[in-house]
Design an enzyme around this catalytic site. Structure first.
Site, PDB file in Angstrom:
ATOM      1  N   LYS A   1       0.866  -1.227   0.037  1.00  0.00           N
ATOM      2  CA  LYS A   1       0.060   0.121   0.084  1.00  0.00           C
ATOM      3  C   LYS A   1       0.953   1.163  -0.043  1.00  0.00           C
ATOM      4  O   LYS A   1       1.537   1.517   1.197  1.00  0.00           O
ATOM      5  CB  LYS A   1      -0.823   0.061   1.170  1.00  0.00           C
ATOM      6  CG  LYS A   1      -1.916  -1.113   0.970  1.00  0.00           C
ATOM      7  CD  LYS A   1      -2.969  -0.744   1.950  1.00  0.00           C
ATOM      8  CE  LYS A   1      -4.019  -2.161   2.097  1.00  0.00           C
ATOM      9  NZ  LYS A   1      -5.330  -1.535   1.602  1.00  0.00           N
TER      10      LYS A   1
ATOM     11  N   GLU B   1      -7.767  -5.580 -10.703  1.00  0.00           N
ATOM     12  CA  GLU B   1      -8.732  -5.361  -9.454  1.00  0.00           C
ATOM     13  C   GLU B   1      -9.247  -4.199  -9.769  1.00  0.00           C
ATOM     14  O   GLU B   1      -9.295  -3.468 -10.902  1.00  0.00           O
ATOM     15  CB  GLU B   1      -7.863  -5.160  -8.617  1.00  0.00           C
ATOM     16  CG  GLU B   1      -6.607  -3.964  -8.704  1.00  0.00           C
ATOM     17  CD  GLU B   1      -5.870  -3.684  -6.957  1.00  0.00           C
ATOM     18  OE1 GLU B   1      -5.816  -4.278  -6.324  1.00  0.00           O
ATOM     19  OE2 GLU B   1      -4.933  -2.544  -7.331  1.00  0.00           O
TER      20      GLU B   1
END
Length: 186
Positions: free
Chosen positions: A53, A87
């Protein structure tokens, strides 16, 4: 490096890092969402830290979300450099067809998240077949259900993908129940 940049390379290490976080447990959005296919793509692992992230990735996903919202959608599906589904902007994708759950195989272009891992495990334990595979965007139109998972959204169903509207979502409903039942045990 700053703490938000560390690499958690095992699902158990990632899970240990999140257990007990009230934001993780209580602040996720509810209800379904709409999505479209983005014209933007995910960066390759040699171009950006795709397995973490990282702030470096948010500019690209921000552009994709802005594009989706300009078309009247909540979110969008992003593909990798080969044209395969990677995604949603900030959540992993699941597609259900004929009772089988498909999720994109990790290719180094997206973070295969801990919530994704947990959902796969819980559905498998419930005797639902879960397959990691390449998914092309056209296959999403053939899906019986689409849903996503992520640290923020937890599990969220897709009510509409492009012009396809989804009705009942029994696999999502089961996954959602299994996930929140499991969360009560940790």
């Amino acid at each position: 490096p700053p703490p938000f940049f560390f690499k958690l390379n095992t699902p158990s290490a990632m899970l240990r890092s999140l257990v007990g976080s009230e934001m993780c447990i209580r602040d996720s959005p509810e209800g379904g969402m709409t999505a479209c296919l983005s014209s933007f793509i995910r960066p390759m692992e040699k171009a950006a830290p795709t397995d973490a992230k990282a702030a470096a990735l948010y500019a690209n996903t921000g552009r994709a979300v802005r594009e989706a919202k300009s078309k009247g959608f909540d979110n969008c599906v992003i593909c990798d450099h080969n044209g395969n589904v990677a995604e949603f902007t900030v959540a992993n994708l699941f597609m259900v067809k004929n009772g089988v759950v498909y999720t994109p195989i990790p290719t180094g272009t997206f973070l295969a998240g801990i919530t994704r891992f947990r959902v796969m495990k819980l559905l498998s334990q419930a005797k639902i077949k879960v397959v990691e595979s390449k998914i092309i965007p056209d296959e999403l139109f053939e899906a019986d259900e689409i849903f996503c998972s992520g640290n923020y959204v937890k599990l969220r169903k897709i009510n509409k993908y492009e012009d396809k509207i989804f009705g009942n979502s029994p696999i999502f409903d089961l996954g959602y129940k299994l996930y929140w039942d499991w969360m009560k045990t940790i």
